[in-house]
Design a protein around this motif. Structure first.
Motif, mmCIF file in Angstrom:
data_model
loop_
_atom_site.group_PDB
_atom_site.id
_atom_site.type_symbol
_atom_site.label_atom_id
_atom_site.label_comp_id
_atom_site.label_asym_id
_atom_site.label_seq_id
_atom_site.Cartn_x
_atom_site.Cartn_y
_atom_site.Cartn_z
ATOM 1 N N VAL A 43 0.856 -1.115 -0.001
ATOM 2 C CA VAL A 43 -0.090 0.008 -0.026
ATOM 3 C C VAL A 43 0.776 1.086 0.116
ATOM 4 C CG1 VAL A 43 -1.550 1.315 1.157
ATOM 5 C CG2 VAL A 43 -2.022 -1.001 0.955
ATOM 6 N N ALA A 44 1.956 1.219 0.908
ATOM 7 C CA ALA A 44 2.786 2.413 0.929
ATOM 8 C C ALA A 44 3.482 2.765 -0.422
ATOM 9 C CB ALA A 44 4.003 2.165 2.013
ATOM 10 N N GLY A 45 4.028 1.570 -0.999
ATOM 11 C CA GLY A 45 4.731 1.943 -2.385
ATOM 12 C C GLY A 45 3.661 2.455 -3.344
ATOM 13 N N GLU A 46 2.420 1.779 -3.219
ATOM 14 C CA GLU A 46 1.477 2.292 -4.184
ATOM 15 C C GLU A 46 0.843 3.596 -4.068
ATOM 16 O OE1 GLU A 46 0.108 -0.679 -6.314
ATOM 17 O OE2 GLU A 46 -0.651 1.107 -7.722
ATOM 18 N N ILE A 92 4.727 3.949 4.952
ATOM 19 C CA ILE A 92 4.631 5.244 4.295
ATOM 20 C C ILE A 92 6.057 6.007 4.699
ATOM 21 C CG2 ILE A 92 3.808 7.376 3.300
ATOM 22 C CD1 ILE A 92 0.855 5.855 3.749
ATOM 23 N N ALA A 93 6.186 6.289 5.915
ATOM 24 C CA ALA A 93 7.195 7.093 6.393
ATOM 25 C C ALA A 93 8.541 6.443 5.986
ATOM 26 C CB ALA A 93 7.256 7.127 7.726
ATOM 27 N N ARG A 94 8.589 5.065 5.902
ATOM 28 C CA ARG A 94 9.994 4.221 5.794
ATOM 29 C C ARG A 94 10.319 4.631 4.315
ATOM 30 N NH1 ARG A 94 11.704 -0.491 4.214
ATOM 31 N NH2 ARG A 94 9.628 -1.419 3.818
ATOM 32 N N LEU A 95 9.266 4.423 3.551
ATOM 33 C CA LEU A 95 9.773 4.430 2.040
ATOM 34 C C LEU A 95 9.696 5.856 1.604
ATOM 35 C CD1 LEU A 95 7.255 1.267 0.818
ATOM 36 C CD2 LEU A 95 9.801 1.423 1.358
ATOM 37 N N ALA A 96 9.353 6.658 2.309
ATOM 38 C CA ALA A 96 8.910 8.128 1.635
ATOM 39 C C ALA A 96 10.278 8.784 1.565
ATOM 40 C CB ALA A 96 8.420 9.001 2.707
ATOM 41 N N ALA A 97 11.414 8.181 2.499
ATOM 42 C CA ALA A 97 12.618 8.736 2.153
ATOM 43 C C ALA A 97 13.087 8.787 0.949
ATOM 44 C CB ALA A 97 13.648 7.939 3.417
ATOM 45 N N ALA A 103 2.101 10.852 14.358
ATOM 46 C CA ALA A 103 3.326 10.413 14.933
ATOM 47 C C ALA A 103 4.186 9.579 13.963
ATOM 48 C CB ALA A 103 2.724 9.701 16.266
ATOM 49 N N ALA A 104 3.398 8.541 13.249
ATOM 50 C CA ALA A 104 3.978 7.595 12.450
ATOM 51 C C ALA A 104 4.296 8.191 11.046
ATOM 52 C CB ALA A 104 2.946 6.388 12.223
ATOM 53 N N PHE A 105 3.617 9.026 10.614
ATOM 54 C CA PHE A 105 3.852 9.340 9.228
ATOM 55 C C PHE A 105 3.724 10.904 9.007
ATOM 56 C CE2 PHE A 105 2.808 10.182 4.826
ATOM 57 C CZ PHE A 105 1.363 10.019 4.667
#
Ligand SMILES: O=C(O)[C@H](O)[C@@H](O)[C@H](O)[C@H](O)COP(=O)(O)O
Length: 249
Positions: A19-22, A54-59, A92-94
């Motif tokens: 989902v995050a990648g999409e 999402i936060a992890r991949l956003a970088a 907090a998470a995103f």
């Protein structure tokens, strides 16, 4: 009505990563097309995993977070600092992690800003109208074991709200009891509708919702019994499942 695409992932983490990648891809594509994408986030357990991914991949993504607008499909009408607030977890998470400007994060008012859940629903609808009345790039929805979406619960009078973008929900069967939800009409104003569903406990609801939508059993599920059939994607509907939640398909 868009035919749903069904993705089955190994587990909640793999589902969340997909989902995050999409989402990041959609945001980049929308921005490249000159749009400022509006996204409706969901509450619930899987959302917490998705927000972290999402936060992890956003970088490593090209998303311009100053050109994204964030909303919620529903929110609990509680105090600002309550752990029950969907917005608190998402921030907090995103949202705070990727640096979405405060003015682009549109929270439903809390009990500190509004005296009643009805006032909060009205204020949230006004905020939506001030930003074009919805028209979401992506609406993300969790699914309850009773096939509820947002805070639209089976048999609840909120299901019959029309000509409105939001509805005040009292006596929610899922605590806390008072919530603000987007209506089916508001949820339907989307390019893409994504259901994010993990766990064995949701398998029956998934099967009922998809049977209702595809008419696999011949009957068309009634939205009052299966609220998840009450909304589809404007251009695309995706069910992000894991093996457990897909186990009755
Ligand atoms: O504010 C909420 O409670 C939600 O938006 C709600 O619609 C949630 O997404 C589902 O109930 C699934 O929640 P779980 O994943 O925690 O079961």
């Amino acid at each position: 009505m868009s035919t749903p695409r069904i993705e089955v992932h190994d587990d909640d983490r793999a589902l969340a990563t997909a989902v995050a990648g999409e989402l990041l891809t959609r945001l980049v594509d929308a921005q490249a097309a000159g749009r400022v994408p509006h996204v409706a986030l969901t509450g619930g357990t899987i959302a917490e995993v998705v927000h972290g991914e999402i936060a992890r991949l956003a970088a490593s993504s090209e998303v311009d977070w100053t050109r994204v607008e964030l909303w919620w499909g529903d929110e609990r009408f509680v105090e600002p600092g309550s752990p029950d607030r969907n917005a608190g977890q998402a921030r907090a998470a995103f949202l705070d992690v990727v640096g979405v400007p405060a003015e682009h994060v549109h929270e439903v008012p809390t009990t500190a800003e509004c005296g009643t859940v009805e006032e909060a629903a009205t204020a949230y609808a006004e905020a939506l109208r001030a930003h074009g009345g919805g028209g979401f790039e992506v609406v993300m929805l969790g699914l309850g074991p009773d096939a509820h979406i947002a805070s639209l619960f089976p048999g609840h009078p909120a299901l019959d709200t029309i000509d409105a973008l939001t509805v005040a929900v009292r006596d929610s069967p899922k605590p806390p009891p008072e919530r603000v939800s987007l209506t089916f009409e508001a949820l339907a104003a989307n390019r893409a509708l994504w259901f994010l569903v993990s766990g064995e406990g949701k398998a029956e609801a998934v099967a009922r919702a998809l049977a209702g939508r595809t008419g696999a059993g011949g009957e068309v599920a009634d939205v009052h019994d299966v609220p998840a059939v009450g909304v589809t994607g404007g251009e695309e509907t995706i069910w992000f499942l894991d093996r457990a939640s897909a186990s009755q398909l």
